[in-house]
Design a protein around this motif. Structure first.
Motif, mmCIF file in Angstrom:
data_model
loop_
_atom_site.group_PDB
_atom_site.id
_atom_site.type_symbol
_atom_site.label_atom_id
_atom_site.label_comp_id
_atom_site.label_asym_id
_atom_site.label_seq_id
_atom_site.Cartn_x
_atom_site.Cartn_y
_atom_site.Cartn_z
ATOM 1 N N GLU A 137 8.280 -1.649 18.379
ATOM 2 C CA GLU A 137 9.742 -3.042 18.342
ATOM 3 C C GLU A 137 10.234 -3.200 17.316
ATOM 4 O O GLU A 137 10.585 -2.217 16.680
ATOM 5 N N ILE B 247 11.387 -4.805 14.890
ATOM 6 C CA ILE B 247 10.609 -4.612 14.067
ATOM 7 C C ILE B 247 10.836 -4.705 12.372
ATOM 8 O O ILE B 247 11.287 -3.387 12.346
ATOM 9 N N GLY C 18 3.877 -4.852 21.146
ATOM 10 C CA GLY C 18 4.051 -6.075 20.123
ATOM 11 C C GLY C 18 4.478 -6.900 20.110
ATOM 12 O O GLY C 18 5.036 -7.791 21.345
ATOM 13 N N ASN C 19 4.829 -7.807 19.391
ATOM 14 C CA ASN C 19 5.686 -9.244 19.634
ATOM 15 C C ASN C 19 6.453 -9.357 19.868
ATOM 16 O O ASN C 19 7.016 -10.517 20.569
ATOM 17 N N TRP D 69 10.874 -11.573 14.193
ATOM 18 C CA TRP D 69 10.346 -11.078 12.688
ATOM 19 C C TRP D 69 12.030 -11.704 12.323
ATOM 20 O O TRP D 69 12.446 -11.345 10.789
ATOM 21 N N ASN E 135 0.956 -9.013 25.716
ATOM 22 C CA ASN E 135 0.218 -8.339 24.051
ATOM 23 C C ASN E 135 -0.470 -9.783 23.429
ATOM 24 O O ASN E 135 0.028 -10.953 23.774
ATOM 25 N N GLU E 136 -1.192 -8.782 22.932
ATOM 26 C CA GLU E 136 -2.208 -9.242 22.156
ATOM 27 C C GLU E 136 -2.514 -11.684 22.442
ATOM 28 O O GLU E 136 -2.273 -11.888 22.256
ATOM 29 N N TYR F 14 -5.882 -3.479 12.560
ATOM 30 C CA TYR F 14 -5.177 -3.155 11.741
ATOM 31 C C TYR F 14 -7.005 -3.168 10.267
ATOM 32 O O TYR F 14 -7.255 -4.610 9.966
ATOM 33 N N GLU G 263 -2.232 -0.248 18.886
ATOM 34 C CA GLU G 263 -2.044 -0.547 17.274
ATOM 35 C C GLU G 263 -2.877 0.016 16.604
ATOM 36 O O GLU G 263 -4.197 -0.905 16.463
ATOM 37 N N ALA H 222 1.195 1.497 14.154
ATOM 38 C CA ALA H 222 2.256 0.968 14.001
ATOM 39 C C ALA H 222 2.024 0.070 12.981
ATOM 40 O O ALA H 222 0.871 -0.172 11.916
ATOM 41 N N PRO H 223 2.978 -0.296 12.234
ATOM 42 C CA PRO H 223 4.821 0.082 12.924
ATOM 43 C C PRO H 223 4.644 1.665 12.723
ATOM 44 O O PRO H 223 4.436 1.690 11.453
ATOM 45 N N TRP I 259 6.916 -6.831 6.938
ATOM 46 C CA TRP I 259 5.528 -5.892 7.474
ATOM 47 C C TRP I 259 5.085 -4.866 6.959
ATOM 48 O O TRP I 259 5.711 -4.178 6.488
HETATM 49 O O1 AHR Z 1 2.435 -4.656 13.960
HETATM 50 C C1 AHR Z 1 3.077 -5.309 14.150
HETATM 51 C C2 AHR Z 1 2.634 -6.698 15.139
HETATM 52 O O2 AHR Z 1 1.011 -6.921 15.166
HETATM 53 C C3 AHR Z 1 2.276 -6.648 16.352
HETATM 54 O O3 AHR Z 1 3.949 -6.674 16.406
HETATM 55 C C4 AHR Z 1 1.600 -7.578 16.977
HETATM 56 O O4 AHR Z 1 1.286 -6.921 18.326
HETATM 57 C C5 AHR Z 1 0.715 -7.093 16.154
HETATM 58 O O5 AHR Z 1 -0.061 -8.576 15.552
#
Ligand code: AHR
Length: 669
Positions: free
Chosen positions: A45, A47, A245-246, A276, A365-366, A422, A450, A500-501, A513
């Motif tokens: 994405e 970012i 992703g966002n 971002w 997404n999410e 994560y 992710e 990710a990322p 990030w």
């Molecule tokens: O990978 C960074 C962000 O983490 C992504 O954009 C989102 O989907 C997640 O919260």
């Protein structure tokens, strides 16, 4: 679809006749399941300047002057000696309705020896390399008194060295596009450079777009940075999840990834604010994403905007959502439709007549963040429309296996669910042995869309992570690797997974990030230890899962076999500070090649790679001799090892073996 249940084998050392050392046992008598051929892929994405100032090879920052409505960000005035110039944003003289701002340069005093003009600072500099051609395209017009020449050049930051220079003339009061090639000679590589545009006489020039590309991957126009693409190809990805992703959601509905605004000539792309904190040019648009897949021989996993944006706005299911559903159907047609469809024809006219092979569409997404509870309804509406037109496509729900079971989408049966992990290194070490063990093999397929281990005491979204180096250290790679091993053990069910990322521009202000897999600046790039761990895993993947059990050891691992070649791949992770000798026991085979290959990533867990030390932690390959179906293997502390063994057909006698089992005889990087 047939789903298999994999049981861990519970052997005891007594049964195996082994000594006190911990055992790693592999049941090679039969396949416990099929490895998903699309297990390893990439998530991407906008970012951390992944595209603009990253993979997308455009070198001019703020090429269309839209980044900041108040000031020409990243542009400055160049004056020399007595020369004088000013610059100003000019919304009253736009090139077109998409590039709705121009930059006016007024040179009031200048001569050959003392020109005046503009400079662009690039994305933290420009990659000046020897004997390299740079392609500039400049959309400009001038007042009636000036027709040229205009000089463009790559120069050192202090203005003393000119790395490459060229001129163009023929400006008129109408907008025109000028194409110029800049060629460097025998220069030393540097990123400390600027792009300057100067006049050597008074005049007023408006710029609608200023673009500069270095040589791109496969020489594609509007293409990708070569070094980063090579690094991505080297990860052996089988799919690319995009555009987020966002990034697909946007902060607001208006700033979502609106794919129709990202196609066609770059002069027709207005760009949009990305969530971002900076503006995206949309130069890397839908077609470029697809071509990126094609370049990597990976398949697209297309995420469509599903009516929820990051700041909490959602579109109600029903008539309000209809235009968004239609947009998604059009998008699928653009990706995969024949040229006799409306959007397939558009793709052809954009330069790619052949349809792309699409199997998966992710809806949002999410969406567990949407506390309005509208996702069930929104998912159902997208699902029904997609399945009606494209019954062969698999739909992905963004409420995945990382969320409580009660929150999973029940309005329809998603083909796939996308979980995001994560987790701290410790958490991955704890959860990986049991990951997905009890999952329903008749439920939806799983996409881990992710994931990443963090080695700091705070998670990636905590602001304190900005103080840490952008890419993770070897300790994080150990956490990543136990989780990858867990996903491989369950790869009959985990169909796809991606870290990710993926990318981070390491310059101050470039990142939002951490941790990120690959770090880069304007001219160089490096892989984190996790990058090499993923490469080791994805490049050594069989098609059959072999059941494994490890006893009385913190070592975690997995095993697969290539049914065509008989190669057996053992992936072992020793997270401990002490070496560990394992009794490796391959059960159910009669004969194995006495020579094996071991690829090892090991070292001080605090070590990491960086721009200054890009190859501090890299895998080392060695030959292991005197391998038998049962042999001892010594793992270094803090190590990730891929052992490549070859099962021999029973009819082929194994070569004579002698000496100590599992001895490593030679090694090289
Ligand atoms: O990978 C960074 C962000 O983490 C992504 O954009 C989102 O989907 C997640 O919260």
């Amino acid at each position: 679809m047939k789903k298999l249940l994999i049981f861990s084998i519970c052997f005891t050392p007594a049964v195996l006749g082994l000594g006190a050392e911990p055992a790693f046992t592999v049941d090679a008598s039969h396949a416990a399941g099929k490895v998903s051929p699309t297990l390893y892929g990439l998530m991407t994405e906008e970012i951390n300047h992944s595209y603009d100032g990253g993979l997308y090879a455009e070198l001019i920052q703020n090429r269309a002057f839209l980044d900041d409505p108040k000031t020409p960000a990243h542009w400055s005035v160049v004056q020399d000696g007595d020369s004088a110039a000013t610059m100003a944003l000019d919304p009253a003289n736009p090139f077109n309705d998409k590039l709705s701002m121009s930059l006016r340069l007024t040179v009031s005093r200048a001569e050959k020896q003392h020109p005046a003009g503009l400079a662009n600072s690039g994305y933290w500099g420009f990659p000046v390399k020897p004997r390299t051609k740079y392609h500039a395209s400049i959309v400009a017009r001038a007042d009636a008194t000036f027709s040229g020449p205009v000089t463009v050049a790559l120069v050192s930051d202090d203005g003393r060295k000119i790395y490459a220079t060229e001129h163009f003339s023929g400006l008129t009061a109408d907008w025109k596009k000028f194409e110029v090639t800049l060629k460097t000679g025998r220069v030393a590589p540097t990123a400390n450079a600027r792009f300057v545009i100067t006049l050597d006489q008074p005049g007023t020039v408006w710029f609608g777009l200023v673009s500069l590309f270095p040589p791109t991957w496969d020489n594609q126009p509007n293409g990708f940075r070569q070094d980063l693409m090579q690094m991505l190809v080297d990860l052996n990805p089988k799919f690319l999840r995009f555009p987020g992703g966002n990034y697909v959601e946007g902060n607001t509905v208006e700033t979502r990834f609106d794919w129709k605004k990202t196609i066609g000539p770059i002069e027709q792309r207005h760009g949009h604010p990305c969530p971002w904190g900076y503006r995206s040019t949309d130069g890397l648009g839908l077609l470029e994403f697809l071509e990126w897949c094609e370049d990597m021989k990976a398949e697209p996993v297309l995420a469509v905007y599903a009516g929820y944006s990051l700041r909490g706005a959602h579109v109600n299911p029903g008539p309000d959502l209809e235009p968004f559903v239609q947009d998604a159907l059009d998008e699928i047609e653009y990706v995969s439709g024949d040229t006799n469809t409306k959007w397939g024809a558009q793709r052809a006219s954009d330069g790619h007549p052949a349809p792309f092979n699409l199997h998966y569409v992710e809806i949002g997404n999410e969406d567990w963040f949407d506390k309005s509870g509208s996702y069930a309804g929104r998912f159902a509406q997208f699902y029904d429309a997609i399945k009606a037109k494209y019954p062969q496509l698999k739909t992905i729900s963004t409420v995945g296996d990382d969320q409580p079971a009660h929150s999973l989408v029940r309005s329809r049966n998603p083909d796939v669910i996308d979980g995001h992990y994560y987790r701290s290194v410790d958490e991955f070490l704890r959860m990986s042995p049991g990951y997905a063990k009890g999952y329903d093999r008749n439920g939806p397929e799983i996409f881990v869309g992710e994931w990443a281990a963090y080695e700091t005491s705070f998670p990636p979204w905590d602001n304190r992570s900005r103080q840490e180096p952008p890419t993770p250290d070897l300790r994080a790679a150990l956490g990543d690797s136990v989780f990858m091993a867990a996903m491989e053990r369950n790869s009959d069910l985990i169909k796809m997974q991606c870290y990710a990322p993926l990318l981070v521009n390491v310059n101050p202000g470039g990142r939002q990030w951490r941790p990120d897999l690959i770090g880069f600046n304007a001219i160089s790039a490096y892989g984190s230890p996790s990058y090499y761990a993923i490469q080791m895993f994805s490049g050594n993947l069989g098609d059959e899962i072999l059941a494994t059990a490890s006893l009385e050891t913190a070592v975690q691992g997995c095993a697969t076999r290539d049914s065509r070649t008989g190669e057996i791949f053992l992936k072992l992770v020793n997270p401990q500070a002490t070496p560990e000798t394992l009794k490796i026991d391959i059960q159910g085979i009669t004969s194995i090649a006495s020579k094996a290959v071991a690829v090892t990533l090991a070292g001080d867990p605090d070590d990491s790679n960086s721009m200054a030390q890009p190859r501090k932690v890299v895998p080392v390959t060695a030959t292991v001799r005197h391998v038998r179906p049962q042999f001892d293997y010594a793992m270094p502390p803090h190590s990730i090892v891929v052992l490549k063994l070859t099962e021999l057909h029973p009819a082929i006698p194994a070569p004579q073996q002698s000496g100590r089992d599992g001895r490593i005889e030679s090694s090289h990087s």
